[in-house]
Design a protein around this motif. Structure first.
Motif, mmCIF file in Angstrom:
data_model
loop_
_atom_site.group_PDB
_atom_site.id
_atom_site.type_symbol
_atom_site.label_atom_id
_atom_site.label_comp_id
_atom_site.label_asym_id
_atom_site.label_seq_id
_atom_site.Cartn_x
_atom_site.Cartn_y
_atom_site.Cartn_z
ATOM 1 N N TYR A 157 0.831 -1.211 0.000
ATOM 2 C CA TYR A 157 0.000 0.000 0.000
ATOM 3 C C TYR A 157 0.865 1.260 0.000
ATOM 4 O O TYR A 157 0.653 2.182 -0.791
ATOM 5 C CB TYR A 157 -0.940 0.033 1.214
ATOM 6 N N VAL B 274 1.468 5.189 -2.441
ATOM 7 C CA VAL B 274 1.218 6.556 -1.970
ATOM 8 C C VAL B 274 2.164 7.519 -2.677
ATOM 9 O O VAL B 274 3.371 7.484 -2.456
ATOM 10 C CB VAL B 274 1.409 6.657 -0.433
ATOM 11 N N TYR C 33 -1.557 12.278 1.441
ATOM 12 C CA TYR C 33 -2.712 11.392 1.273
ATOM 13 C C TYR C 33 -2.498 10.006 1.874
ATOM 14 O O TYR C 33 -3.317 9.112 1.698
ATOM 15 C CB TYR C 33 -3.078 11.257 -0.208
ATOM 16 N N CYS C 34 -1.390 9.851 2.582
ATOM 17 C CA CYS C 34 -1.132 8.579 3.253
ATOM 18 C C CYS C 34 -2.131 8.436 4.394
ATOM 19 O O CYS C 34 -2.358 9.389 5.141
ATOM 20 C CB CYS C 34 0.293 8.568 3.804
ATOM 21 N N LYS C 35 -2.742 7.261 4.520
ATOM 22 C CA LYS C 35 -3.667 7.041 5.632
ATOM 23 C C LYS C 35 -2.907 6.977 6.954
ATOM 24 O O LYS C 35 -1.770 6.543 6.995
ATOM 25 C CB LYS C 35 -4.405 5.714 5.448
#
Length: 109
Positions: A60, A64, A69-71
């Motif tokens: 994941y 990025v 915008y990284c969770k």
């Protein structure tokens, strides 16, 4: 597994959270939330282990493009609405399908 090794059972969680920190220090998350969500995850999905989680997470994080915008780590495990990007990644891995096939499948619906 998650519960082996006495006091060191959560050592890997620090390393896991640091993966997010490396992308964006603000997205490292809260350890208490992370531990709680992992407990739920592993209880509900015993087929997955820490190695799976590490691989899925790295996969994941490679997607990025903008750190903004990284969770946040605990939200990656589970959002407030119950959705889980981590589970999506784990399922992708276990079926051996790449991201492209996954998107194509959604598009065909």
């Amino acid at each position: 597994g998650l519960y082996e090794g006495g006091n060191n059972q959560y050592d890997w969680i620090k390393d896991w959270m640091d993966l997010f920190k490396a992308v964006n220090p603000d997205r490292r998350g809260t350890k208490a939330s992370v531990v709680k969500r992992f407990k739920d995850l592993f209880a509900n999905y015993p087929q997955y282990n820490i190695d799976n989680v590490m691989a899925a997470t790295k996969s994941y994080l490679q997607t990025v493009t903008n750190p903004q915008y990284c969770k946040t780590s605990h939200k990656f495990i589970k959002e407030q609405d119950g959705s889980s990007m981590l589970l999506e990644q784990l399922e992708k891995q276990s079926t051996g399908r790449g991201a492209r096939t996954f998107e194509t499948r959604i598009g065909r619906r």
